[in-house]
Design a protein around this motif. Structure first.
Motif, PDB file in Angstrom:
ATOM      1  N   SER A 128       0.815  -1.226   0.000  1.00  0.00           N
ATOM      2  CA  SER A 128       0.000   0.000   0.000  1.00  0.00           C
ATOM      3  C   SER A 128       0.845   1.271   0.000  1.00  0.00           C
ATOM      4  N   THR A 129       2.173   1.142  -0.079  1.00  0.00           N
ATOM      5  CA  THR A 129       3.059   2.297  -0.211  1.00  0.00           C
ATOM      6  C   THR A 129       4.142   1.970  -1.228  1.00  0.00           C
ATOM      7  N   ASN A 130       4.848   3.004  -1.667  1.00  0.00           N
ATOM      8  CA  ASN A 130       5.980   2.808  -2.578  1.00  0.00           C
ATOM      9  C   ASN A 130       7.306   2.929  -1.840  1.00  0.00           C
ATOM     10  N   ILE A 131       7.278   2.786  -0.533  1.00  0.00           N
ATOM     11  CA  ILE A 131       8.499   2.876   0.259  1.00  0.00           C
ATOM     12  C   ILE A 131       9.276   1.566   0.109  1.00  0.00           C
ATOM     13  N   SER A 132      10.498   1.662  -0.375  1.00  0.00           N
ATOM     14  CA  SER A 132      11.298   0.462  -0.644  1.00  0.00           C
ATOM     15  C   SER A 132      12.075  -0.014   0.572  1.00  0.00           C
ATOM     16  N   ASN A 133      12.603   0.936   1.354  1.00  0.00           N
ATOM     17  CA  ASN A 133      13.432   0.604   2.510  1.00  0.00           C
ATOM     18  C   ASN A 133      12.893   1.339   3.731  1.00  0.00           C
ATOM     19  N   ALA A 134      12.570   0.600   4.777  1.00  0.00           N
ATOM     20  CA  ALA A 134      12.005   1.242   5.971  1.00  0.00           C
ATOM     21  C   ALA A 134      11.991   0.262   7.132  1.00  0.00           C
ATOM     22  N   VAL A 135      11.669   0.814   8.303  1.00  0.00           N
ATOM     23  CA  VAL A 135      11.404   0.011   9.493  1.00  0.00           C
ATOM     24  C   VAL A 135       9.950   0.238   9.861  1.00  0.00           C
ATOM     25  N   THR A 136       9.212  -0.829  10.079  1.00  0.00           N
ATOM     26  CA  THR A 136       7.835  -0.675  10.541  1.00  0.00           C
ATOM     27  C   THR A 136       7.785  -0.841  12.052  1.00  0.00           C
ATOM     28  N   ILE A 137       6.852  -0.139  12.670  1.00  0.00           N
ATOM     29  CA  ILE A 137       6.597  -0.314  14.093  1.00  0.00           C
ATOM     30  C   ILE A 137       5.086  -0.317  14.310  1.00  0.00           C
ATOM     31  N   ASP A 138       4.590  -1.432  14.794  1.00  0.00           N
ATOM     32  CA  ASP A 138       3.165  -1.610  15.058  1.00  0.00           C
ATOM     33  C   ASP A 138       3.000  -1.715  16.569  1.00  0.00           C
ATOM     34  N   MET A 139       2.554  -0.617  17.174  1.00  0.00           N
ATOM     35  CA  MET A 139       2.439  -0.570  18.626  1.00  0.00           C
ATOM     36  C   MET A 139       1.002  -0.830  19.040  1.00  0.00           C
TER      37      MET A 139
END
Length: 516
Positions: A128-139
């Motif tokens: 659902s995004t075009n972000i290729s490199n990232a860290v996700t945080i689901d709190m």
């Protein structure tokens, strides 16, 4: 052929809330959310010292699921996926809980592992995004899942056994957090995050998932009077979080409940969440925080749909798919709205070459904006520009940032210079002078080219342009009758002339192949 699915329910049993969402999927229109019901259950607060979920907690769970089942029966939804996360996962009496849910409610409850919970959040983000490199945080309320992905491939994941609700219970003794308690909380989460060597100093954006992150995005939009609706892919910088932290510190619990954008049922846990996100950004050294509206539930249903319809879930074609779904909602043929784009591009590239227009580097961006041009005509032909601008500034477009969506709206709604200026003046100063002229003039070329396509079957095959001292000649090569196109070209050529401050001469000629 359009692929359709029956309505499917996801019940997400979290540590803070229990939520029922009903979806259906249509390859033309995408994932459609029909119903969304939430109960603030705070199950993690019912975990006793021996690790069991208390009888009161079990009653809250059973009562909520029973009510949800009644709703599902009433709306005739039979396909139900019931998933539980940290609170039930951490409960030592989870076997008893599973049996009670099965016997008393009739649901087969699935307890997601830490890896599954992290994976589903990651899966929703990359689709659902075009972000290729990232860290996700689901709190959540009782746990926090983090993942690191590179080129949209998951590299690491981890689940921390703390969430917004458990942090409140651990560090906040009164109704609001004290300065000393805040420092202790920050020190604790900082130690937790630093314990993951792969997390430190990644220098990538962080993508936040979950209700606390959603509330912070909404609060930031309200305090900035943000002009666009929709919070998916909304961006916050570190200084934004610092200013929100300072603002929250000025309020009592009752005061927090009145802040626009902040749900009253999260007012007592929002500060622990905020300080956790701030600390996380520092550890990662993230340039910005991006909120993803798509999280665990969407990840679950996306992963199920991707197994059945893999061609519909290409993680590298997020925006293309999103544009297709917008067109599908208005029953617009994708080929029709792409008609004459090659003709537009030849005119556009000539004007770029002649230094009349600054180029837009992203070719796909231009193509998608062209496809959405005057999409508002499917609502009301008399106010097509206004409807188009409203729709795009109020629709979420996956893979498109808010700044890009604003530019989409300005290009796709172009009517004339006056309406363009009025739209720009109604918004904060997102555009500099160069961007203002660039978008205005490309919008004029959109209007000119689209105006030639009256019946979505124009006979124009090619275009030739010549830049003379006092005029520009545009010659359209056609294969058949061009009466309608000629009429429109003469009427609309003034928009092209204003770009270069020259007269525009429009000519038509039958292609040599047709002539012979």
């Amino acid at each position: 052929m359009t692929i359709k699915t029956e309505r499917k329910a996801i019940i997400d049993i979290g540590s803070n809330t229990i939520r029922l969402v009903v979806y259906s999927y249509n390859s033309s229109q995408g994932l459609v959310e029909h119903h969304n019901f939430k109960t603030v259950a705070r199950l993690s607060m019912y975990i006793m010292k021996n690790g069991n979920l208390s009888a009161d907690g079990i009653n809250v769970l059973i009562d909520t699921l029973t009510k949800f089942k009644e709703i599902l029966l009433d709306i005739h939804v039979k396909d139900v996926f019931v998933a539980a996360t940290a609170a039930i996962r951490q409960a030592r009496n989870q076997t008893e809980i599973l049996e009670l849910v099965k016997n008393d409610v009739g649901f087969n409850l699935q307890i997601l592992s830490e890896e599954q919970e992290a994976y589903f959040g990651y899966f929703a983000v990359i689709h659902s995004t075009n972000i290729s490199n990232a860290v996700t945080i689901d709190m959540g309320g009782g746990s926090t899942e983090v993942t690191y992905f590179k080129d949209k491939k998951i590299i690491h994941f981890h689940s921390f056994s703390f969430g917004a609700v458990s942090l409140k219970g651990k560090f906040i003794k009164g109704t609001t957090i004290t300065h000393e308690e805040k420092l202790e909380l920050i020190e604790y989460v900082s130690e937790q995050f630093h314990s993951l060597g792969w997390l430190n100093q990644l220098h990538v954006p962080i993508v936040t998932i979950g209700g606390s992150a959603r509330n912070l995005a909404l609060v930031d939009q309200q305090r900035k009077s943000f002009p666009l609706n929709g919070i998916h892919q909304y961006e916050l910088k570190n200084e934004d979080l610092q200013e929100i932290s300072f603002m929250f510190a000025q309020y009592s619990l009752d005061g927090l409940k009145k802040i626009d954008g902040l749900s009253s049922d999260r007012s007592d846990i929002i500060v622990p969440a905020l300080e956790t996100f701030r600390t996380f950004m520092e550890v990662v050294d993230a340039p910005l925080m991006v909120y993803s509206k798509k999280g665990l539930r969407e990840g679950i249903i996306f992963s199920q749909l991707a197994e059945r319809f893999p061609e519909d879930f290409n993680k590298n074609e997020v925006t293309k798919k999103s544009i297709r779904h917008i067109l599908g909602k208005f029953h617009v043929n994708e080929e029709e709205v792409s008609h004459l784009y090659d003709i537009f591009q030849k005119i556009y590239l000539s004007f770029v070459h002649w230094k009349y227009i600054d180029p837009i580097e992203n070719d796909e961006f231009l193509f998608y904006a062209y496809q959405l041009y005057h999409i508002g005509k499917h609502i009301d032909q008399d106010a097509v520009s206004q409807h188009t601008f409203y729709l795009i500034t109020n629709l979420s477009i996956d893979g498109i940032s808010n700044e890009e969506r604003l530019k989409f709206a300005l290009l796709a709604s172009y009517q004339n210079r006056d309406t363009f200026k009025r739209y720009v003046n109604s918004l904060p100063s997102y555009l500099n002078e160069r961007e203002f002229k660039q978008l205005r003039d490309i919008g004029a070329l959109f209007k000119f080219t689209k105006g030639l396509d009256i019946l979505s079957r124009s006979t124009i095959n090619d275009v030739l342009l010549e830049n003379l001292a006092s005029e520009i000649t545009i010659t359209f090569v056609v294969s058949n009758n061009y009466m309608l196109e000629k009429y429109q070209a003469e009427k609309l050529k003034k928009h092209v002339g204003k770009i270069c401050s020259k007269d525009v001469l429009v000519e038509f000629k039958i292609s040599e192949e047709k002539a012979t």
